[in-house]
Design an enzyme around this catalytic site. Structure first.
Site, PDB file in Angstrom:
ATOM      1  N   GLY A 184       0.043  -2.049   3.801  1.00  0.00           N
ATOM      2  CA  GLY A 184      -0.869  -1.312   4.679  1.00  0.00           C
ATOM      3  C   GLY A 184      -1.057   0.128   4.221  1.00  0.00           C
ATOM      4  O   GLY A 184      -1.949   0.833   4.672  1.00  0.00           O
TER       5      GLY A 184
ATOM      6  N   SER B 155      -1.494   0.733   1.006  1.00  0.00           N
ATOM      7  CA  SER B 155      -2.298   0.599  -0.201  1.00  0.00           C
ATOM      8  C   SER B 155      -3.602   1.375  -0.150  1.00  0.00           C
ATOM      9  O   SER B 155      -4.233   1.469   0.896  1.00  0.00           O
ATOM     10  CB  SER B 155      -2.667  -0.863  -0.416  1.00  0.00           C
ATOM     11  OG  SER B 155      -1.601  -1.497  -1.019  1.00  0.00           O
ATOM     12  N   GLY B 156      -3.977   1.890  -1.306  1.00  0.00           N
ATOM     13  CA  GLY B 156      -5.226   2.630  -1.416  1.00  0.00           C
ATOM     14  C   GLY B 156      -5.063   4.075  -0.975  1.00  0.00           C
ATOM     15  O   GLY B 156      -5.900   4.923  -1.263  1.00  0.00           O
TER      16      GLY B 156
ATOM     17  N   HIS C  21      -7.352  -3.504  -5.292  1.00  0.00           N
ATOM     18  CA  HIS C  21      -6.824  -4.742  -4.708  1.00  0.00           C
ATOM     19  C   HIS C  21      -7.153  -4.869  -3.219  1.00  0.00           C
ATOM     20  O   HIS C  21      -7.059  -5.968  -2.676  1.00  0.00           O
ATOM     21  CB  HIS C  21      -5.321  -4.900  -4.991  1.00  0.00           C
ATOM     22  CG  HIS C  21      -4.412  -4.137  -4.067  1.00  0.00           C
ATOM     23  ND1 HIS C  21      -3.794  -2.972  -4.427  1.00  0.00           N
ATOM     24  CD2 HIS C  21      -4.005  -4.398  -2.808  1.00  0.00           C
ATOM     25  CE1 HIS C  21      -3.044  -2.542  -3.422  1.00  0.00           C
ATOM     26  NE2 HIS C  21      -3.159  -3.392  -2.418  1.00  0.00           N
TER      27      HIS C  21
ATOM     28  N   ASP D 219      -5.787  -0.525 -10.894  1.00  0.00           N
ATOM     29  CA  ASP D 219      -5.956  -0.750  -9.457  1.00  0.00           C
ATOM     30  C   ASP D 219      -6.611   0.467  -8.797  1.00  0.00           C
ATOM     31  O   ASP D 219      -5.960   1.262  -8.101  1.00  0.00           O
ATOM     32  CB  ASP D 219      -4.579  -1.052  -8.824  1.00  0.00           C
ATOM     33  CG  ASP D 219      -4.705  -1.547  -7.398  1.00  0.00           C
ATOM     34  OD1 ASP D 219      -5.835  -1.840  -6.965  1.00  0.00           O
ATOM     35  OD2 ASP D 219      -3.660  -1.646  -6.707  1.00  0.00           O
TER      36      ASP D 219
HETATM   37  N1  ARG Z   1       0.216  -3.715  -1.905  1.00  0.00           N
HETATM   38  C1  ARG Z   1       0.592  -3.020  -0.729  1.00  0.00           C
HETATM   39  C2  ARG Z   1      -0.586  -2.914   0.247  1.00  0.00           C
HETATM   40  O1  ARG Z   1      -1.480  -3.666   0.082  1.00  0.00           O
HETATM   41  C3  ARG Z   1       1.209  -1.716  -1.045  1.00  0.00           C
HETATM   42  C4  ARG Z   1       2.611  -1.953  -1.325  1.00  0.00           C
HETATM   43  C5  ARG Z   1       3.345  -0.760  -1.772  1.00  0.00           C
HETATM   44  N2  ARG Z   1       4.682  -1.181  -1.797  1.00  0.00           N
HETATM   45  C6  ARG Z   1       5.722  -0.456  -2.153  1.00  0.00           C
HETATM   46  N3  ARG Z   1       6.892  -0.955  -2.064  1.00  0.00           N
HETATM   47  N4  ARG Z   1       5.518   0.811  -2.531  1.00  0.00           N
HETATM   48  O2  ARG Z   1      -0.545  -2.208   1.246  1.00  0.00           O
END
Ligand code: ARG
Length: 898
Positions: free
Chosen positions: A846, A848-849, A699, A754
């Site tokens: 932030g 993510s990944g 994503h 993902d």
């Molecule tokens: N989708 C988020 C990103 O792009 C990560 C979110 C993770 N959230 C959570 N509550 N664990 O950074």
């Protein structure tokens, strides 16, 4: 990442050649050349030898040697040299010969007895032992000269000679010392008036060793015996102190190829390094000394800027720093080995104007060594103070550097008379090696008669008056970083305005009361609670979140939250909590639906038919052992399970001691990558899995606001980074991205699949701060309830801004079924929930990944998941969702070959 405060928690070769016994038997064998039974030196044991000597003795005189003599007579008679007139003389010979033989026997017996006695004496009673003592003494009637710092100056030699003869005189006058003294060498001088450092070597019979030790330890008797008034000596000495040292270390002290003497220059920092640093490793089998000095009224501050020695073991290389110029244990400040994170405080202070750094290395290993700096500073006159007011802060001297040894400080704290006072220790490191915290006999903090020592997390000591006296004592050896504390005035009726008061005196947020977490440390916030609907009442009365029930973790302390989940006696409990009949275990069918009933069904290298849940070796054979990869045991015949295991380990074993905070230390997560987009800064996290491949979330590369994030040229990867503000740091490696491969099944609505792999334009170099994480096999089992670590520079609160310092959080793997209920059926088999159901700790925008890692029993870390999505951040009952690595493992292999 959102983190909630408080959520962390030897003459045995029988010396026959030289020994009297051997000489005896050798003589016997020479008497009769035909005597062949005489043992050769070195062969047998002493018992065997003694017996042979005795037997040989008997035979020589009673038998063989007489036989020899008879042969000689035969020779005489046969040749007939003597005329008949000599017959009388011949007759007379008979009785004389008897006398001679008797005398010989007596002499022989005497010789045997003496040799036996000597043998016993030398072997058992008198084996000399080499002993070396390091010591120092104070010369009262002598002025210190700068030239005394240079051991090759004529002034040094002159004074050294005088001191040496004084020491020798002292020894001579002591019956327990004098006879055994071999040599004394004066090694250095320092101010005060003049302190002389020396070592003395002794050769003492074993049975006198103890009395020598006792005499050397008794400084009183040493000086008393040296009665200065009687002899009117040139030197008046006092405080003659000596300590035994390991002779192997003391002996090489004669070799001064690795000895350095440095004097601090006013207002300047002097640096020194191990030989060859940083271009070549320090030498093996070495003993190096750095004698550091400062001006008379100064003390020394020494800091190791970088330190990388052989990893700590009993016989590994080490550095020892002494608060003296003599390497004696009672003045040792610290012993260092291994590798320290750059942020670990390695600053030490002296009590006087001298310090000694020693490096002892063994015969193997190639390690860089150290770079150190030191400077002089005015000697601390007073320590502690009177503190008045409503509140204030105070620390141990030179905090966070290691406090100096031999120091006593007193703080008298007084708050306005209508209030009470409490002291909160935010950092507390008063640890002495080998001293139990229950005794605190060496370094300690004392308040109201109670002593505190060791390493402690935040604690409060409250007084019921407006005054408190706090004493700090450091003894002569081993120092630590000390404490940082604050004093606060409080209203005795309301010690924590607007907050909950723990029995420890600590104030915590009211929302932390009865939430299942021991925020007060002593549990006072979780007592006298009425459990809510969402809580489970433990048998011992604690209230814990319902979701913690049957999660494989004993949260109640009495295991009552895990009892109802155990399976009946004739059934097997799967890793996912399911119960299956015991007969179904190891029947070749995945009855648990997570493979756990078929996981460990054979031992050793036995191969089993390959199934979904069996580990496949490179040969194609399968083994039935859970998580065999890189566990340090060769399970596959071809050893493929232990191949490519250069992963998942941190280079720094010693991290800095940041307590309470959730900032990561440099090098703590060496696989963490920060992905930047030109002009936008940090966007996503990623994990380094080899020198040129990263794993991240698909994503992160979705097109957004007209920007094609799937274009590799937009991205830059930062490796070895901890602080976003320090991206040009010397250890940071920057790489452009060659290609981005997102999973073809990635669903931008459900976030299923993902995952993405990124190839770097050029490989990175593995260093102390850049290391790959281990990829788990598709069959790897991460059990529910396991503590995992998530790291990232994401938002520190929902809707908040990103962190500058890499954050870390410890979270738990949640049961898939439970989580699917919480997240309204949004989970797919490629997802897993990890979090803290009471909220407060989670990944966020932030992150993510980025990596979700598990520490395996081998202490290697494995990538368990990739930060994917969440319903807000850190909300109650809304755990974070992660891409499940094991379900996506084959796809990663397909595209990276890893
Ligand atoms: N989708 C988020 C990103 O792009 C990560 C979110 C993770 N959230 C959570 N509550 N664990 O950074």
């Amino acid at each position: 990442m959102t983190l909630r405060e408080g959520a962390n928690h030897i003459l045995e070769e029988h010396q026959f050649q030289g020994s009297p016994s051997f000489q005896t038997s050798a003589l016997l064998s020479r008497c009769c050349s035909g005597y062949t039974e005489t043992p050769r030196g070195g062969g047998g044991d002493s018992f065997y030898l003694d017996k042979l000597v005795a037997a040989g003795a008997n035979r020589s005189f009673a038998g063989d040697c007489c036989h020899c003599m008879r042969d000689m007579n035969n020779l005489d008679e046969g040749v007939e040299f003597l005329p008949a007139m000599n017959s009388k003389k011949m007759e007379k010979r008979g009785p004389r010969r008897q006398v001679v033989v008797t005398v010989l026997i007596i002499v022989f017996l005497l010789v045997s007895l003496t040799t036996g006695l000597l043998f016993w004496h030398f072997k058992y009673r008198n084996t000399p032992v080499q002993k070396v003592f390091n010591g120092h003494l104070r010369v009262l009637n002598w002025e210190f000269l700068d030239a005394y710092e240079n051991s090759s100056s004529p002034e040094f030699s002159m004074l050294a000679k005088k001191v040496k003869s004084t020491v020798e005189e002292i020894y001579k006058n002591h019956a327990d010392i004098g006879p055994y003294h071999k040599e004394t060498v004066i090694t250095a001088f320092s101010e005060g008036s003049v302190i002389a450092y020396y070592w003395s070597e002794f050769l003492v019979p074993k049975y006198r060793e103890e009395s020598l030790d006792r005499a050397m330890a008794d400084k009183q008797s040493l000086v008393q015996r040296w009665n200065p008034r009687l002899r009117n000596p040139m030197l008046k000495v006092e405080s003659v102190i000596a300590f035994p040292v390991d002779p192997s270390i003391a002996h090489s002290a004669r070799d001064n190829s690795c000895m350095f003497s440095l004097h601090a220059k006013e207002g300047e920092v002097t640096s020194f390094t191990t030989p060859g640093f940083p271009n070549s490793p320090y030498p093996n089998n070495a003993l190096c000394y750095w004698a550091l000095r400062a001006d008379a009224s100064s003390s020394i501050s020494l800091t190791f800027k970088t330190l990388e020695l052989e990893p700590c073991r009993d016989d590994s290389d080490y550095i020892k720093v002494y608060d003296s110029l003599s390497p004696v244990e009672p003045h040792a400040l610290v012993r260092l080995c291994g590798n320290y994170a750059p942020s670990y405080n390695l600053t030490f202070l002296s009590s006087q104007n001298v310090m000694l750094v020693t490096l002892v290395t063994n015969k193997e290993g190639r390690f860089p060594g150290f770079k150190a700096e030191f400077f002089q500073l005015p000697k601390m006159k007073a320590c502690g103070e009177t503190l008045k007011g409503e509140s204030g802060t105070f620390t141990t001297p030179y905090y966070p550097a290691h406090y100096p040894p031999d120091m006593d400080c007193v703080w008298n704290i007084e708050v306005p008379s209508i209030k009470n006072v409490k002291v909160r220790f935010n950092m507390f490191f008063v640890l002495e090696p080998g001293i139990p915290v229950s005794s605190c006999t060496k370094d300690y903090v004392q308040i109201n008669g109670t002593r505190y020592c060791g390493e402690r997390s935040q604690f409060v000591v409250a007084s019921t008056t407006n005054k408190i006296e706090l004493r700090f004592h450091s003894d002569q050896s081993y120092t630590d970083t000390g404490f940082s504390a604050e004093f606060l005035s409080y209203d005795s009726s309301d010690p924590c305005p607007g907050k909950f008061t723990c029995n420890t005196g600590r104030c915590i947020d009211r929302s932390m009361r009865c939430d299942g977490w021991l925020d007060c440390v002593d549990g006072s916030d979780e007592r006298s609670c009425t459990c809510t609907e969402q809580q489970f009442k433990c048998q011992n009365g604690w209230c814990k979140p319902r979701f913690w029930v049957c999660d494989n973790v004993n949260d109640c302390g009495d295991n009552s939250d895990e009892l109802q989940c155990s399976c009946s006696a004739d059934s097997f409990k799967c890793n996912n909590g399911k119960c299956v009949p015991s007969t179904q275990k190891c029947d070749g069918k995945d009855d648990c639906e997570d493979g756990s009933d078929e996981g460990s069904c054979s031992t050793g290298q036995t191969t089993v038919p390959c199934k979904e849940y069996t580990y496949k070796c490179r040969s194609g054979h399968c083994i039935s052992k859970q998580n065999p990869e890189c566990d340090g045991e060769q399970d596959c015949e071809d050893h493929s399970d232990e191949d490519n295991c250069n992963c998942g380990l941190r280079s720094y074993v010693r991290k800095s001691r940041i307590v309470g905070g959730q900032n990561s230390d440099v090098g703590e997560w060496p696989w963490q990558v920060s992905l930047h987009v030109k002009g936008q800064g940090h966007i996503c996290g990623a994990s380094l899995v080899s020198a040129n491949w990263l794993v991240s979330a698909a994503h992160c590369f979705l097109p957004l606001q007209g920007i094609r994030y799937s274009d590799p040229s937009l991205w830059t990867a930062y490796l070895g980074l901890t602080d976003q503000g320090d991206r040009s740091g010397p250890n940071v490696q920057t790489r452009k991205i060659k290609s981005i491969i997102s999973h073809p099944f990635f669903n931008d609505y459900t976030y299923d699949y993902d995952i993405a792999v990124l190839e770097l334009q050029s490989p990175v170099t593995f260093t102390a701060v850049v290391q790959p994480i281990c990829l788990p096999d598709a069959t790897h089992n991460f059990p529910v309830g396991k503590d995992l670590w998530v790291t990232g520079w994401g938002a520190t609160a929902e809707g908040g801004t990103g962190a500058s310092i890499l954050q870390k959080a410890e979270i738990r793997l949640i049961n898939q079924t439970v989580c699917n209920q919480l997240l309204t059926d949004q989970l797919t088999p490629r997802m897993m929930c990890v979090g803290i159901l009471t909220g407060g700790v989670d990944a966020c925008q932030g992150d993510s990944g980025g990596p979700l890692v598990s520490v395996e029993p081998s202490s290697r870390m494995f990538l368990a998941g990739v930060v994917s999505w969440g319903d807000g951040c850190a909300q109650r009952n809304k755990p974070g969702v992660y891409s499940r690595l094991t379900s996506l493992r084959d796809w990663i292999q397909e595209h990276t070959g890893l």
